[in-house]
Design an enzyme around this catalytic site. Structure first.
Site, mmCIF file in Angstrom:
data_model
loop_
_atom_site.group_PDB
_atom_site.id
_atom_site.type_symbol
_atom_site.label_atom_id
_atom_site.label_comp_id
_atom_site.label_asym_id
_atom_site.label_seq_id
_atom_site.Cartn_x
_atom_site.Cartn_y
_atom_site.Cartn_z
ATOM 1 N N CYS A 2 0.864 -1.176 0.000
ATOM 2 C CA CYS A 2 0.000 0.000 0.000
ATOM 3 C C CYS A 2 0.901 1.227 0.000
ATOM 4 O O CYS A 2 1.474 1.575 1.023
ATOM 5 C CB CYS A 2 -0.924 0.009 1.220
ATOM 6 S SG CYS A 2 -2.019 1.440 1.292
ATOM 7 N N GLU A 127 -3.461 0.873 -6.219
ATOM 8 C CA GLU A 127 -2.464 -0.154 -6.478
ATOM 9 C C GLU A 127 -2.249 -0.242 -7.982
ATOM 10 O O GLU A 127 -3.168 0.015 -8.767
ATOM 11 C CB GLU A 127 -2.919 -1.511 -5.921
ATOM 12 C CG GLU A 127 -1.830 -2.558 -5.881
ATOM 13 C CD GLU A 127 -0.581 -2.075 -5.154
ATOM 14 O OE1 GLU A 127 0.360 -1.615 -5.846
ATOM 15 O OE2 GLU A 127 -0.537 -2.152 -3.914
#
Length: 335
Positions: A2, A127
């Protein structure tokens, strides 16, 4: 992993979005600690500051450990034992912490065993999927309810709206060797990606799904470390959609960062009235102008006490908020 998030709620609305029930079952909102430091953003990266929840007992020893507070901390954990006078001199990245090594690595073990657990708040996270022609970014978030775009008022019993993504984190407090202000920092715990998002990336944040999981993670006095770490698991209760490579630059900070796109379509990102409004508000806030009224902001809202919602409505809700119509629906990978 992340490495980028969005958290666009203003400080007052963020506090309302984090409503919870205390040990006596009373409905409460967490108190902000130095709310003036918080800045909303559609594109937060490591070393920026972001909102986290933690137990008040970390700040006040006689407080009820189930009571929550909001703090704006720097992303990228600086261990309390770090000896140099400048945290930027750290030679390793601590923005993410792998769940399988968090009780082994000295950067995290000490803080975790002391109960320094926090919940990192975001609208969702970005992402990037590796492709032959480059990387394709996706925005990943909790499914949303049909009433997400409803505007609540300060006196409303419930705060209805965007459900914030609640990620498990570890924080620590570092004091400069020569003295000065204490620096609070955090890391986001990561796990193996769930089946639905593993085609994007093999890692994902450890997401706490529901207020009971949040309560157990935060209440370090009642829930010991070995019990709390059982909460650190992948979740399938998420949805996602592709977004423009506009988000690749952390300097881009408008709603276009998370606007759904149709893959394969060449689409130039242009300013919209909503993005100009938010960008102007952020700029004025950063320059120290008087605080804007919450009603001036787009309504991305949340309510921890709500139950999970139908996944098919999530991107439709986002489109309504962004003022976009006719965008592609949320993509949920099929088995």
């Amino acid at each position: 992993m992340c490495g980028r998030t969005a958290c666009s709620l203003g400080a007052d609305n963020l506090r309302r979005a984090c409503a919870y029930r205390d040990r006596q079952g009373r409905r409460r909102q967490p108190e902000w600690i130095q709310a003036e430091r918080y800045r909303p953003s559609y594109n937060k990266g490591p070393q920026s500051r972001g909102p986290v929840l933690l137990s008040r007992r970390h700040l006040q020893q006689d407080a009820d450990s189930s009571e929550r507070v909001l703090m704006d901390m720097r992303w990228g954990l600086v261990p309390s034992w770090f000896k140099k006078d400048d945290p930027s001199k750290m030679q390793f990245n601590t923005s993410n912490c792998r769940s399988d090594t968090m009780l082994k690595k000295s950067s995290y073990k000490g803080a975790l065993l002391k109960g320094k657990r926090c919940v990192v708040l975001a609208d969702g996270f970005y992402e990037w999927q590796q492709q032959s022609g480059g990387k394709q970014p996706y925005f990943i978030y909790f499914p949303q309810t049909k009433d997400t775009v409803d505007e609540g008022k300060e006196g409303d019993e419930e705060w209805k709206g965007w459900r914030l993504l609640t990620m498990a984190g570890i924080f620590d407090c570092w004091e400069p060797p020569t003295g000065g202000e204490m620096l609070y920092t955090y890391t986001i715990i990561t796990v193996d990606a769930s089946k639905d998002v593993s085609f994007i990336h093999h890692r994902m944040p450890a997401i706490l799904d529901g207020d009971e999981a949040i309560r157990k993670w935060l209440d370090f006095a009642e829930v010991p470390t070995q019990e709390a770490v059982k909460l650190i698991q992948p979740t399938d209760n998420i949805v996602f959609h592709p977004v423009s490579t506009f988000v690749n630059s952390v300097h881009n900070n408008t709603p276009e960062c998370l606007t759904p796109i149709e893959l394969g379509a060449k689409k130039e990102v242009k300013d919209t009235p909503s993005s100009k409004m938010m960008l102007g508000w952020l700029k004025n806030s950063q320059e120290g102008s008087p605080q804007k009224k919450e009603n001036d902001l787009p309504r991305w809202t949340s309510q921890f006490i709500h139950s999970p919602s139908p996944k098919k409505t999530s991107v439709d809700i986002m489109q309504q908020w962004l003022g976009k119509e006719g965008e592609p629906a949320a993509k949920k990978r099929k088995a």
